[in-house]
Motif scaffolding. Structure first.
Motif, mmCIF file in Angstrom:
data_model
loop_
_atom_site.group_PDB
_atom_site.id
_atom_site.type_symbol
_atom_site.label_atom_id
_atom_site.label_comp_id
_atom_site.label_asym_id
_atom_site.label_seq_id
_atom_site.Cartn_x
_atom_site.Cartn_y
_atom_site.Cartn_z
ATOM 1 N N GLU A 179 -7.349 -0.363 -5.685
ATOM 2 C CA GLU A 179 -6.731 0.812 -6.713
ATOM 3 C C GLU A 179 -6.478 1.828 -5.718
ATOM 4 O O GLU A 179 -7.044 2.259 -4.745
ATOM 5 N N VAL A 180 -5.206 2.606 -6.382
ATOM 6 C CA VAL A 180 -4.883 3.789 -5.654
ATOM 7 C C VAL A 180 -6.094 4.821 -6.328
ATOM 8 O O VAL A 180 -6.557 4.995 -7.399
ATOM 9 N N LEU A 213 -6.885 6.428 -9.884
ATOM 10 C CA LEU A 213 -5.712 7.253 -10.432
ATOM 11 C C LEU A 213 -5.531 6.738 -12.051
ATOM 12 O O LEU A 213 -5.340 7.689 -12.782
ATOM 13 N N SER A 214 -5.854 5.348 -12.283
ATOM 14 C CA SER A 214 -5.642 5.255 -13.649
ATOM 15 C C SER A 214 -6.803 5.989 -14.505
ATOM 16 O O SER A 214 -6.583 6.574 -15.653
ATOM 17 N N GLU A 267 -6.296 16.660 -2.817
ATOM 18 C CA GLU A 267 -6.176 16.474 -1.386
ATOM 19 C C GLU A 267 -5.366 15.738 -1.097
ATOM 20 O O GLU A 267 -4.947 15.464 0.148
ATOM 21 N N GLY A 268 -5.100 14.425 -1.772
ATOM 22 C CA GLY A 268 -4.506 13.275 -1.220
ATOM 23 C C GLY A 268 -4.671 12.019 -2.152
ATOM 24 O O GLY A 268 -5.468 12.023 -3.164
ATOM 25 N N PHE A 269 -4.040 10.931 -1.609
ATOM 26 C CA PHE A 269 -4.414 9.721 -2.338
ATOM 27 C C PHE A 269 -4.855 8.617 -1.274
ATOM 28 O O PHE A 269 -4.767 9.060 -0.027
ATOM 29 N N ILE A 319 0.622 -1.414 0.065
ATOM 30 C CA ILE A 319 0.032 -0.054 0.041
ATOM 31 C C ILE A 319 0.889 1.159 0.039
ATOM 32 O O ILE A 319 0.617 2.009 -0.689
ATOM 33 N N GLY A 320 1.814 1.139 0.854
ATOM 34 C CA GLY A 320 2.754 2.413 0.919
ATOM 35 C C GLY A 320 3.405 2.475 -0.319
ATOM 36 O O GLY A 320 3.498 4.121 -1.058
ATOM 37 N N ASN A 321 3.978 1.460 -1.063
ATOM 38 C CA ASN A 321 4.592 1.666 -2.449
ATOM 39 C C ASN A 321 3.636 2.371 -3.448
ATOM 40 O O ASN A 321 4.038 3.211 -4.218
ATOM 41 N N ARG A 322 2.387 1.891 -3.426
ATOM 42 C CA ARG A 322 1.378 2.161 -4.515
ATOM 43 C C ARG A 322 1.306 3.621 -4.176
ATOM 44 O O ARG A 322 0.920 4.468 -5.151
ATOM 45 N N LEU A 323 0.860 4.259 -2.985
ATOM 46 C CA LEU A 323 0.911 5.461 -2.820
ATOM 47 C C LEU A 323 1.984 6.394 -3.046
ATOM 48 O O LEU A 323 1.979 7.666 -3.576
ATOM 49 N N LYS A 324 2.967 5.830 -2.883
ATOM 50 C CA LYS A 324 4.415 6.756 -3.221
ATOM 51 C C LYS A 324 4.535 6.901 -4.857
ATOM 52 O O LYS A 324 4.843 7.895 -5.201
ATOM 53 N N ASP A 325 4.128 5.653 -5.467
ATOM 54 C CA ASP A 325 4.155 5.965 -6.827
ATOM 55 C C ASP A 325 3.303 6.725 -7.338
ATOM 56 O O ASP A 325 3.559 7.776 -8.335
ATOM 57 N N ALA A 326 1.952 7.156 -6.905
ATOM 58 C CA ALA A 326 1.043 7.900 -7.207
ATOM 59 C C ALA A 326 1.479 9.139 -7.043
ATOM 60 O O ALA A 326 1.219 10.242 -8.005
#
Length: 91
Positions: A49-50, A70-71, A39-41, A9-16
């Motif tokens: 999904e993010v 995100l997509s 506002e955020g992710f 989850i952390g990796n996906r949010l960082k990628d976003a």
């Protein structure tokens, strides 16, 4: 279905955060004169999904927070036989 672990989850949010600049304003291709702030992710629980959380910076919508995957936020759409980004960063 097993849920994602905290590392994934952390990796996906960082990628976003690399793809969508939270400090910039964006506009939607249908309303280029109306801006949105990021506002955020988040992680959408049903799909994992993010999601991008964004707020309208114009009358009657400033108190509403919207969510898009995100997509979808990043995708291109056809307008007059041309591809344009659904949301574009204000330069």
């Amino acid at each position: 279905m097993a849920h994602l672990g905290p590392d994934e989850i952390g990796n996906r949010l960082k990628d976003a955060e690399k793809l969508v600049d939270k400090t910039s304003k964006y506009f939607h291709y249908k309303t280029p004169d109306k801006y949105y702030s990021i506002e955020g992710f988040c992680i959408i629980e049903a799909t994992e999904e993010v999601g991008v959380l964004y707020r309208g910076l114009y009358k009657d919508f400033e108190n509403i927070v919207w969510l898009r995957p995100l997509s979808v936020f990043l995708e291109e759409v056809d307008v007059d036989s041309k591809k344009v980004k659904r949301f574009q960063k204000v330069v």
